[in-house]
Scaffold this motif. Structure first.
Motif, mmCIF file in Angstrom:
data_model
loop_
_atom_site.group_PDB
_atom_site.id
_atom_site.type_symbol
_atom_site.label_atom_id
_atom_site.label_comp_id
_atom_site.label_asym_id
_atom_site.label_seq_id
_atom_site.Cartn_x
_atom_site.Cartn_y
_atom_site.Cartn_z
ATOM 1 N N ASP A 1 6.966 0.129 -13.210
ATOM 2 C CA ASP A 1 7.752 -0.753 -12.071
ATOM 3 C C ASP A 1 7.501 -0.603 -10.601
ATOM 4 O OD1 ASP A 1 9.464 -2.829 -12.756
ATOM 5 O OD2 ASP A 1 10.531 -1.685 -14.046
ATOM 6 N N SER A 2 6.515 0.400 -10.203
ATOM 7 C CA SER A 2 6.072 0.485 -8.873
ATOM 8 C C SER A 2 4.443 0.094 -8.840
ATOM 9 C CB SER A 2 6.130 1.733 -8.244
ATOM 10 O OG SER A 2 5.492 2.855 -9.203
ATOM 11 N N ILE A 3 4.155 -0.771 -9.847
ATOM 12 C CA ILE A 3 2.415 -0.972 -9.756
ATOM 13 C C ILE A 3 2.446 -2.087 -8.703
ATOM 14 C CG2 ILE A 3 0.722 -2.335 -11.064
ATOM 15 C CD1 ILE A 3 1.517 -0.922 -13.666
ATOM 16 N N PRO A 4 1.721 -1.861 -7.657
ATOM 17 C CA PRO A 4 1.785 -3.091 -6.523
ATOM 18 C C PRO A 4 1.410 -4.188 -7.044
ATOM 19 C CG PRO A 4 0.237 -1.204 -6.007
ATOM 20 C CD PRO A 4 0.810 -0.844 -7.558
ATOM 21 N N PHE A 5 0.706 -4.590 -7.901
ATOM 22 C CA PHE A 5 0.259 -5.860 -8.351
ATOM 23 C C PHE A 5 1.431 -6.639 -9.332
ATOM 24 C CE2 PHE A 5 -4.715 -5.818 -7.836
ATOM 25 C CZ PHE A 5 -4.584 -5.699 -6.392
ATOM 26 N N ALA B 1 13.227 -1.956 -3.698
ATOM 27 C CA ALA B 1 13.848 -1.101 -4.661
ATOM 28 C C ALA B 1 12.698 -0.470 -5.421
ATOM 29 C CB ALA B 1 14.303 -2.010 -5.505
ATOM 30 N N GLN B 2 11.492 -0.977 -5.334
ATOM 31 C CA GLN B 2 10.430 -0.432 -6.082
ATOM 32 C C GLN B 2 9.953 0.918 -5.328
ATOM 33 O OE1 GLN B 2 8.036 -4.447 -7.386
ATOM 34 N NE2 GLN B 2 6.835 -2.876 -6.370
ATOM 35 N N ILE B 3 10.145 1.035 -3.931
ATOM 36 C CA ILE B 3 9.801 1.946 -3.182
ATOM 37 C C ILE B 3 10.545 3.273 -3.617
ATOM 38 C CG2 ILE B 3 9.662 3.202 -0.934
ATOM 39 C CD1 ILE B 3 8.606 0.476 0.132
ATOM 40 N N ALA B 4 11.861 2.953 -3.530
ATOM 41 C CA ALA B 4 13.146 3.939 -3.961
ATOM 42 C C ALA B 4 12.830 4.547 -5.715
ATOM 43 C CB ALA B 4 14.359 3.325 -4.295
ATOM 44 N N ILE B 5 12.420 3.441 -6.256
ATOM 45 C CA ILE B 5 12.189 3.944 -7.687
ATOM 46 C C ILE B 5 10.864 4.742 -7.724
ATOM 47 C CG2 ILE B 5 10.886 3.050 -9.840
ATOM 48 C CD1 ILE B 5 12.689 0.412 -9.498
ATOM 49 N N ARG B 6 9.834 4.429 -6.975
ATOM 50 C CA ARG B 6 8.661 5.227 -7.128
ATOM 51 C C ARG B 6 8.879 6.676 -6.490
ATOM 52 N NH1 ARG B 6 3.015 4.367 -6.873
ATOM 53 N NH2 ARG B 6 1.664 5.915 -5.459
ATOM 54 N N ASN B 7 9.851 6.800 -5.442
ATOM 55 C CA ASN B 7 10.002 8.106 -4.743
ATOM 56 C C ASN B 7 11.466 8.626 -5.339
ATOM 57 O OD1 ASN B 7 7.988 8.093 -2.926
ATOM 58 N ND2 ASN B 7 8.852 6.125 -1.984
ATOM 59 N N SER B 8 11.767 8.465 -6.394
ATOM 60 C CA SER B 8 13.176 8.731 -7.103
ATOM 61 C C SER B 8 14.243 9.089 -6.275
ATOM 62 C CB SER B 8 12.742 10.191 -7.739
ATOM 63 O OG SER B 8 11.738 10.105 -8.767
ATOM 64 N N ARG B 9 14.513 7.975 -5.215
ATOM 65 C CA ARG B 9 15.579 7.853 -4.473
ATOM 66 C C ARG B 9 16.735 7.072 -4.978
ATOM 67 N NH1 ARG B 9 14.248 9.601 0.893
ATOM 68 N NH2 ARG B 9 12.042 10.151 1.025
ATOM 69 N N GLN C 1 -6.680 4.121 -7.924
ATOM 70 C CA GLN C 1 -6.094 4.024 -6.576
ATOM 71 C C GLN C 1 -4.517 4.273 -6.814
ATOM 72 O OE1 GLN C 1 -7.123 0.363 -4.710
ATOM 73 N NE2 GLN C 1 -9.048 0.667 -4.452
ATOM 74 N N TRP C 2 -4.126 3.744 -7.532
ATOM 75 C CA TRP C 2 -2.639 3.811 -7.814
ATOM 76 C C TRP C 2 -1.998 5.257 -8.379
ATOM 77 C CZ3 TRP C 2 -2.680 -1.634 -11.050
ATOM 78 C CH2 TRP C 2 -3.002 -2.648 -9.989
ATOM 79 N N ARG D 1 0.841 -1.280 -0.015
ATOM 80 C CA ARG D 1 0.051 -0.094 -0.001
ATOM 81 C C ARG D 1 0.746 1.314 -0.078
ATOM 82 N NH1 ARG D 1 -2.625 -3.975 2.466
ATOM 83 N NH2 ARG D 1 -4.821 -4.297 2.333
ATOM 84 N N TYR D 2 2.291 1.131 -0.028
ATOM 85 C CA TYR D 2 3.111 2.141 -0.096
ATOM 86 C C TYR D 2 2.786 2.977 1.187
ATOM 87 C CZ TYR D 2 4.720 1.004 -4.869
ATOM 88 O OH TYR D 2 5.442 0.260 -5.775
ATOM 89 N N LYS D 3 2.750 2.362 2.267
ATOM 90 C CA LYS D 3 2.740 3.191 3.511
ATOM 91 C C LYS D 3 3.861 3.969 3.871
ATOM 92 C CE LYS D 3 -1.386 1.610 4.913
ATOM 93 N NZ LYS D 3 -2.384 2.254 5.520
#
Length: 669
Positions: free
Chosen positions: A618-622, A334-342, A603-604, A307-309
């Motif tokens: 690459d940050s799609i949850p499913f 890694a996906q969280i880093a990608i989504r947040n451009s970290r 939602q996404w 849920r990208y909490k």
């Protein structure tokens, strides 16, 4: 009285006219059907016609006709099917020696095991347990397994009885419900003191894990009153997992530990932080092992990541740094880093991955993207250049980063000796005949059993033959088994071109995109149906088909109609246009919505700041949808090249995502 007689006579005359009309109508229908069947058989060979007629005779149980056709077809490729269907339909009157001979003679055909299954069902029905025991082979059916155990317990050797007891005990513990055929075995275990309390608790644990609470309570009737109370309290906790934040006092023994572990896992879906606090507070008190603690901690971290909490990053970091990392936890970090451009976080996470995973095209691409963002353009350039040689989603993305041409790398076609191939593999002759008489589903089963047996060096030839026979799904599967990814002609066929092109033009969408969806959804299986109920080439849900059919004025939305390519493509293409308009022409979002539904895409993208499309994908949850979008975008690019001799670059089809202009207001009812 006279009036009554005249009335009766008039009624009789009317009934006679009605009867004559119905008789004439039935005759007309019969003649029409005969004419249609005759017309359909015009292009069939003598043997093919005889086979079709033999099958009809078997359904009528016309013994003289069946005997005649068996004699006529004994050298025909589909002769085993004639025997199989006759024995299957008339299993009650077929002598055992005849079935035994078939099972031995055709032991390499899938028909053999199908007939054995039918025979076992018949033997069980007739309670012929000795014969059942003699001819049994492992079955997936729980009922047939129980019949085997029952037969073993009645007539087996001492060793067979012991095996039957052990295996039936294990089976019982894993049943969600007890089939009728298993009741006798269950009673035997209970009456012969082979029914233990541990078996009961194991089954209750399994049922509660599967959320089969009422069945668990039913099984608990074999326990004492105090143990039943424990089960009831256990179920209460997993139904209300917040109870795990308090000390559990009304459950004792192993059940308390199980109730806590299950409850805190469920709590992780509702409130990951609270679940982590409860885990840390009570894990030692309930005697969780280090592995059990780590498994739940990982579960909590992953549930927060789905849920990208806000807390997901720290929870995953703790798991991964403690040496309890898995492919999933690293991928999500890694996906969280990608989504947040970290980008620094992303590079650090990739370094934690196994060396083999680091060499995967996905992480090579994202290493290059991160290095490019960090200013190391020289190293990034080298990575992009290597990736750009590949014909896949990441290869195309890499080529876009350095303005390189896409590489399609097609392999040359091989010469095909069709006669030699069919001679070597009798299954191909059966498939050819089944296709000719339009037994498509049966042909599909033959393909399914045949392809894994093929010499790997001949799979390309088999795929070429399948394509010539318009058996496109099996041409594609042949290449997958051979791992021949550069056989583009076989992996990306373009059947149904007329309806695809017409509907693409009508709906103002890219025909290559339609082909990309079809290729991913069904691999060109026209009558395929998913477990969820999706139907046909474009795997349309009947509800969606009716909605779109109403919008475009089409009534051909039944499940049967959706198995016809023309109807399916018409409705599927109209749905693609609907999604394209909903997302202002954004093909990435429309493709994701086609797979996961518009509500999830909403939602996404909700409250999302502007994000580059490759990051969003690459940050799609499913995982299913994430892989689906990549595949469709890749396939669309390949089909563009095949259809037009040129391709559209991914960067031109993947605009920024997240600004308000991305979404339109209209919704799918």
């Amino acid at each position: 009285m006279l009036a009554h007689t005249r009335s009766t006579q008039a009624l009789l005359r009317f009934n006679l006219h009605v009867a004559l009309f119905i008789s004439s109508l039935l005759t007309l229908i019969a003649l029409t059907l005969y004419s249609t069947n005759a017309s359909a058989q015009d292009n069939l060979s003598i043997e093919q016609k005889a086979y079709v007629n033999a099958y009809e005779a078997i359904k009528r149980n016309d013994r003289p006709a069946i005997a005649m056709y068996k004699k006529q077809l004994q050298d025909y490729a589909l002769y085993p099917y004639v025997l199989y269907h006759d024995y299957r339909v008339n299993i009650e009157h077929t002598p055992p020696r005849v079935i035994e001979f078939f099972l031995k003679r055709y032991q390499n055909l899938y028909l053999s095991e199908k007939l054995r299954t039918h025979w076992l069902k018949h033997l069980a029905k007739q309670k012929q347990w000795k014969s059942y025991l003699k001819h049994y082979s492992p079955q997936s059916s729980k009922s047939l397994q129980c019949h085997f155990y029952n037969a073993s317990l009645k007539f087996g050797t001492t060793q067979q009885k012991a095996v039957a007891v052990a295996e039936s005990q294990q089976l019982w513990q894993n049943l969600t419900s007890v089939p009728k055929a298993c009741v006798a075995v269950e009673n035997y275990l209970r009456n012969n003191k082979k029914f233990t309390a541990q078996m009961v608790w194991n089954r209750i644990t399994m049922l509660i894990q599967k959320k089969q609470y009422s069945r668990a309570e039913k099984v608990a009737k074999d326990l004492s009153n105090s143990d039943r109370a424990i089960v009831a309290n256990w179920i209460k906790i997993v139904r209300n997992p917040k109870l795990t934040t308090q000390s559990i006092t009304n459950i004792s023994g192993f059940a308390r530990k199980e109730a806590f572990m299950q409850g805190v896992r469920y709590l992780a879906s509702q409130d990951p932080i609270l679940a982590k606090q409860s885990l840390d507070q009570f894990s030692e008190q309930y005697g969780l092992s280090k592995k059990q603690y780590q498994d739940i901690e990982r579960k909590i971290a992953l549930r927060s990541a789905y849920r990208y909490k806000d807390e997901a990053k720290d929870l995953l970091l703790e798991v991964n740094q403690n040496g309890d990392r898995t492919e999933d936890t690293l991928r999500w970090q890694a996906q969280i880093a990608i989504r947040n451009s970290r980008w620094i976080d992303l590079l650090d996470t990739i370094e934690l991955m196994d060396k083999s995973d680091q060499q995967d095209k996905q992480w090579r691409y994202w290493r290059a993207r991160a290095l490019e963002k960090q200013g190391d353009k020289q190293t990034a350039q080298k990575l992009y250049q290597e990736l750009a040689k590949l014909r896949n989603y990441y290869g195309f993305l890499a080529a876009d980063r350095i303005n390189a041409d896409y590489r399609f790398n097609p392999e040359p076609k091989e010469e095909l000796d069709q006669k030699a191939l069919i001679k070597k593999y009798p299954a191909l002759q059966r498939i050819k005949e089944l296709i000719a008489i339009d037994w498509v589903k049966t042909a599909r089963v033959e393909w399914h059993h045949f392809l894994p047996t093929v010499d790997s060096n001949e799979l390309i030839a088999i795929g070429t033959l399948a394509k010539q026979w318009k058996q496109y799904p099996h041409a594609i599967r042949s290449m997958a088994l051979a791992k021949e990814w550069n056989q583009i002609d076989l992996r990306f066929p373009t059947p149904h071109k007329q309806p695809v092109m017409e509907n693409a033009k009508k709906n103002d969408i890219d025909p290559a995109w339609i082909y990309g969806i079809i290729r991913r959804e069904s691999a060109f299986n026209e009558d395929i149906r998913s477990s969820a109920g999706a139907v046909g080439l474009m795997q349309l849900m009947p509800k969606t088909a009716k909605y779109i059919g109403k919008k475009i004025g089409s009534k051909k939305t039944s499940v049967y109609a959706l198995t016809e390519a023309k109807n399916n493509i018409q409705l599927g293409s109209a749905y693609m246009r609907y999604l394209s308009e909903k997302y202002n022409g954004n093909k990435v979002l429309a493709t994701a919505a086609y797979n996961a539904g518009p509500h999830r895409v909403t939602q996404w993208t909700k409250n999302l700041t502007t994000l580059e499309a490759d990051q969003w994908v690459d940050s799609i949850p499913f995982t299913e949808t994430r892989n689906y979008v990549k595949a469709v975008m890749e396939y669309t690019t390949v089909f563009n090249s095949l259809l037009h001799g040129k391709y559209a670059r991914l960067r031109d089809q993947m605009p920024l995502i997240g600004n308000e202009a991305t979404l339109a207001e209209n919704k799918l009812d």
